[in-house]
Write an enzyme that holds these catalytic residues in place. Structure first.
Site, short mmCIF file in Angstrom:
data_model
loop_
_atom_site.label_atom_id
_atom_site.label_comp_id
_atom_site.label_asym_id
_atom_site.label_seq_id
_atom_site.Cartn_x
_atom_site.Cartn_y
_atom_site.Cartn_z
CG ASP A 264 35.58 18.28 20.99
OD1 ASP A 264 36.26 17.69 22.01
OD2 ASP A 264 34.54 19.06 20.76
CE1 TYR B 187 28.85 17.01 23.16
CE2 TYR B 187 29.96 15.60 22.87
CZ TYR B 187 30.01 16.62 22.97
OH TYR B 187 31.51 17.06 23.71
CG HIS C 110 40.86 17.43 23.64
ND1 HIS C 110 40.16 16.69 22.93
CD2 HIS C 110 38.82 18.73 23.95
CE1 HIS C 110 38.97 16.82 22.54
NE2 HIS C 110 38.80 17.82 23.23
#
Ligand SMILES: *[C@@H]1O[C@H](CO)[C@@H](O)[C@H](O)[C@H]1NC(C)=O
Ligand SMILES: *[C@@H]1O[C@H](CO)[C@@H](O)[C@H](O)[C@H]1NC(C)=O
Length: 461
Positions: free
Chosen positions: A226, A376, A433
């Site tokens: 990630d 982000y 993930h």
């Protein structure tokens, strides 16, 4: 005469190739300061302090009060996880959290590994530092930096760390032994959040690089998934001579070009031409359904977080229930997207509620959800492909583990030309993930084979 001309041609070509050989450009390290207010003139205090996670009766009481007052929304009939976290199931989790989950005990679990804090660029950086308890004679431990992502924490690595630092206890006596350094991304968990705008993956990579130097590691391996995957990549671009090998458990390459676009259109029909393996074809096609639509459906959170993180985040930071739903939905669906058709989102198929809630608690007690979401915005505010690091190649030997249920899928041929030196790209039989959290054995085994390959190379060099 002919021979001389030929010779001149060969020599000329060699000189030409030598002169035009692409320089291995590194990413400028830059500088930053993320503390509150004005940067002081004095030099930064470089002491490393031991750290322990702590809790208190009042912290637990406050949590229980909020859980007792939880307000639930009735789910639509037959909606499962299709509309998001199923509130009926959330009720069950809340009841477990309130009545059975033992945070004090989990705090002890968290403190099983030695932890520290040190100030870098004006903020406190938290990290685990786990040394092997024993080393076979004549062997040295290999330093390994492990970097988590969102919405995870260092806790994702608690099962894999013993496999890496003490392989002998797991029946693997001839395997490399690692010394693990596992930091919390600033703004995540017990690392202080940046107080200034602009803290990106490159800033984080630089901070972790400085941390490694402060701990006296001149050469080390780096592993991430990630955001951790991008942070480790940036670190390899900043300090290629310090990173011996880069291992990524999921990877995104934003430096895609025309060739890649073409492969998306035609790869299904001419897989060999585009360097696709059977697994790639299965994962990528039909392209609209399996890549475009899937990513669109799955990335709404990222859009919110890349635009107005503070707005969406204030509710989450105020309500443990909202926070749990927001975080745990990812652990349900990013393990297998088909879980949206299950009543409980398949959440407990791979994880225990204790483990999941411990990760949520790290966000809750540190109050870090908003700063974690801001990452982000800082990284994506100019869109994709605009930053210098996205245009630079990575020359450090790279190993990639591809987990079949990860919603992010990048075939090997899409990692060229960015990752110049891929020494292993392995398809895993299962897992999604959260690789380290879900499949610690598989990931550890892949890290080991990768490191052995590199050690062999540097030995024969
Ligand atoms: C999830 O919601 C549905 C209604 O859409 C309900 O029938 C189901 O029982 C819920 N799941 C759980 C575990 O309660
Ligand atoms: C994903 O979940 C669905 C629904 O539970 C299941 O049928 C499928 O086998 C799972 N896929 C994998 C690869 O585990």
């Amino acid at each position: 005469m002919l021979l001389e001309i030929l010779l001149a041609l060969v020599v000329g070509t060699v000189i030409y190739l030598f002169l035009t050989k692409k320089k291995e450009e590194t990413l400028p390290i830059g500088d930053g300061w993320w503390g509150k207010g004005k940067k002081p003139d004095s030099e930064e205090d470089a002491t490393v302090h031991p750290f322990k996670v702590e809790t208190s009766e009042s912290e637990i009481k406050d949590l229980h009060k909020r859980l007792d007052q939880a307000r639930f929304t009735e789910p639509l009939e037959d909606s499962y996880f299709y509309y998001g976290f199923n509130a009926t199931y959330l009720k069950k989790i809340t009841s477990y959290w309130r009545n059975q989950f033992d945070w004090k005990k989990q705090v002890e679990v968290l403190n099983r590994f030695p932890q520290f804090k040190t100030k870098v660029e004006g903020i406190d950086v938290h990290f685990l530092h786990v040394k092997p308890s024993r080393l076979p004679e004549g062997r040295s431990a290999k330093p390994l930096l492990l970097v988590h992502g969102w919405p995870g924490s260092v806790y994702e690595f608690y099962k894999i760390i013993p496999l890496l630092t003490d392989p002998a206890s797991h029946g693997l006596s001839d395997e490399p032994v690692f010394e693990v350094i596992c930091p919390s991304i600033p703004g995540y968990g017990f690392s202080e959040a940046p107080h200034k705008k602009g803290f990106t993956s490159v800033s984080c990579a630089r901070i972790f690089y400085r941390l490694m130097l402060r701990l006296d590691f001149k050469e080390f391996y780096a592993e991430g998934g990630d955001w951790g995957s991008l942070i480790c990549t940036n670190l390899a671009q900043i300090a290629p001579n310090h990173v011996k090998g880069l291992h990524l458990s999921d990877v995104v390459n934003t430096g895609l070009g025309f060739k890649h676009l073409l492969s998306a259109l035609l790869g299904q029909y001419f897989p060999k031409l585009f360097g696709f393996q059977e697994e790639d074809v299965q994962q990528l096609f039909p392209f609209w359904k399996k890549m475009v639509f899937k990513l669109l459906m799955e990335s709404g959170y990222a859009h919110i977080q890349a635009t107005r993180p503070d707005t969406a985040g204030c509710g989450l930071n105020d309500s443990p229930l909202g926070l749990a739903a927001y975080i745990l939905e990812k652990f349900a669906l990013w393990t297998n997207l088909s879980h949206e058709y299950l009543e409980d989102g398949g959440l407990e198929k791979k994880f225990t509620l204790d483990d999941l809630l411990t990760n949520v608690m790290i966000y809750w007690v540190s109050g870090c959800i908003v700063s974690s979401m801001r990452f982000y915005k800082e990284n994506l505010k100019n869109g994709f492909g605009t930053e210098k690091h996205e245009k630079l190649a990575v020359y450090v030997p790279t190993g990639i583990t591809s987990f079949p249920n990860d919603f992010i899928y990048f075939p090997r041929s899409w990692l060229h030309p960015t990752y110049v030196n891929i020494v292993s790209y392995n398809y895993m039989p299962q897992g999604g993930h959260f690789a380290a959290f879900e499949e610690p054995e598989l990931l550890a085994a892949d890290i080991r084979q990768f490191v052995k390959k590199i050690e062999k190379r540097s030995f024969t060099k």
